[in-house]
Design a protein around this motif. Structure first.
Motif, PDB file in Angstrom:
ATOM      1  N   ARG A 174       0.862  -1.191   0.000  1.00  0.00           N
ATOM      2  CA  ARG A 174       0.000   0.000   0.000  1.00  0.00           C
ATOM      3  C   ARG A 174       0.893   1.233   0.000  1.00  0.00           C
ATOM      4  NH1 ARG A 174      -5.198   1.141   0.985  1.00  0.00           N
ATOM      5  NH2 ARG A 174      -5.611  -1.017   1.543  1.00  0.00           N
ATOM      6  N   TRP A 227       0.679   5.245   1.225  1.00  0.00           N
ATOM      7  CA  TRP A 227      -0.038   6.250   2.015  1.00  0.00           C
ATOM      8  C   TRP A 227       0.530   7.607   1.630  1.00  0.00           C
ATOM      9  CZ3 TRP A 227      -3.068   4.881   6.569  1.00  0.00           C
ATOM     10  CH2 TRP A 227      -3.135   3.515   6.810  1.00  0.00           C
ATOM     11  N   THR A 228      -0.319   8.626   1.586  1.00  0.00           N
ATOM     12  CA  THR A 228       0.170   9.953   1.224  1.00  0.00           C
ATOM     13  C   THR A 228      -0.597  11.070   1.909  1.00  0.00           C
ATOM     14  OG1 THR A 228       0.736  11.410  -0.634  1.00  0.00           O
ATOM     15  CG2 THR A 228      -1.319  10.195  -0.828  1.00  0.00           C
ATOM     16  N   THR A 286      -3.760   5.257  -0.231  1.00  0.00           N
ATOM     17  CA  THR A 286      -4.555   5.832   0.855  1.00  0.00           C
ATOM     18  C   THR A 286      -4.121   7.272   1.053  1.00  0.00           C
ATOM     19  OG1 THR A 286      -4.766   3.693   1.971  1.00  0.00           O
ATOM     20  CG2 THR A 286      -5.135   5.668   3.312  1.00  0.00           C
ATOM     21  N   ASP A 311      -4.251  10.379   3.338  1.00  0.00           N
ATOM     22  CA  ASP A 311      -4.496  10.529   4.771  1.00  0.00           C
ATOM     23  C   ASP A 311      -4.087  11.923   5.241  1.00  0.00           C
ATOM     24  OD1 ASP A 311      -4.507  10.350   7.588  1.00  0.00           O
ATOM     25  OD2 ASP A 311      -4.091   8.206   7.493  1.00  0.00           O
ATOM     26  N   VAL A 331      -1.019   7.621  12.895  1.00  0.00           N
ATOM     27  CA  VAL A 331      -0.648   6.914  11.668  1.00  0.00           C
ATOM     28  C   VAL A 331       0.276   5.750  12.010  1.00  0.00           C
ATOM     29  CG1 VAL A 331       0.577   7.083   9.456  1.00  0.00           C
ATOM     30  CG2 VAL A 331      -0.945   8.940  10.189  1.00  0.00           C
ATOM     31  N   CYS A 337       4.947  -0.966   3.364  1.00  0.00           N
ATOM     32  CA  CYS A 337       4.244   0.112   2.691  1.00  0.00           C
ATOM     33  C   CYS A 337       5.196   1.255   2.345  1.00  0.00           C
ATOM     34  CB  CYS A 337       3.091   0.622   3.536  1.00  0.00           C
ATOM     35  SG  CYS A 337       3.595   1.347   5.113  1.00  0.00           S
ATOM     36  N   ILE A 388       5.262   5.553   2.389  1.00  0.00           N
ATOM     37  CA  ILE A 388       4.646   6.765   2.904  1.00  0.00           C
ATOM     38  C   ILE A 388       5.236   7.940   2.138  1.00  0.00           C
ATOM     39  CG2 ILE A 388       4.277   8.243   4.924  1.00  0.00           C
ATOM     40  CD1 ILE A 388       3.168   5.478   5.435  1.00  0.00           C
TER      41      ILE A 388
END
Length: 179
Positions: free
Chosen positions: A48, A50-51, A73, A75, A127, A138, A140
């Protein structure tokens, strides 16, 4: 658990301007970094991405998610520190006394209408807790402040809000064992 932390490329904003939450895009001279970052072999295995919702992060995160064929995702907890009324102002127009108060107490000082370092740590801590629950490799994509906080929390180290942020357009890997 392996987490790749990527700081966005250089933003499209004049030097010397405060731009924590200010939503600016990527400087065209730095856009070529996006393809190289998305193809970085250290990102393979992530499940995944995340940003932060900021444009300077989101475009890169979309390219990484596409390259890895994984979900994205967005966020808001990954946004940069909110500088409130300082946003968009040249740093040299902000009262020296206010900057000194911030440097003396980065955890508790808040610019007018902004947030404190404690608030930044709390939301990035949420987070980190979620990442620990998921226990998945993941990526980020975020900003200097949240990445500095997240790296410290993941490694179980004290958060130093005055430490140098990772360079723009950089990738760092944090590995954390999970029980």
């Amino acid at each position: 658990m392996r987490i790749a932390l990527i700081r966005h490329p250089a933003p499209l904003i004049a030097p010397g301007i405060c731009y924590g939450r200010l939503d600016v895009g990527v400087d065209p001279s730095a856009e070529q970094q996006i393809g190289g970052l998305a193809a970085d072999p250290r990102l393979h295995g992530a499940t995944r991405v995340w940003t932060s919702p900021a444009r300077r992060c989101r475009g890169l995160a979309e390219a990484v998610a596409l390259a890895l064929s994984v979900p994205l995702t967005v966020d808001p907890r990954l946004q940069e520190l909110d500088f409130g009324e300082w946003e968009g102002r040249p740093w040299d127009t902000i009262a020296r006394a206010d900057l000194d108060r911030w440097a003396a107490s980065p955890l508790h000082f808040r610019s007018p209408g902004g947030e404190s370092g404690v608030q930044l740590i709390d939301r990035v801590g949420d987070v980190q807790a979620e990442l620990s629950r998921h226990r998945q490799d993941c990526v980020i994509v975020s900003h200097g402040g949240p990445l500095r906080v997240l790296a410290a929390l993941l490694l179980g180290k004290p958060v130093d809000l005055l430490a140098a942020a990772p360079p723009m357009g950089s990738v760092s890997i944090v590995t954390r064992s999970v029980a």
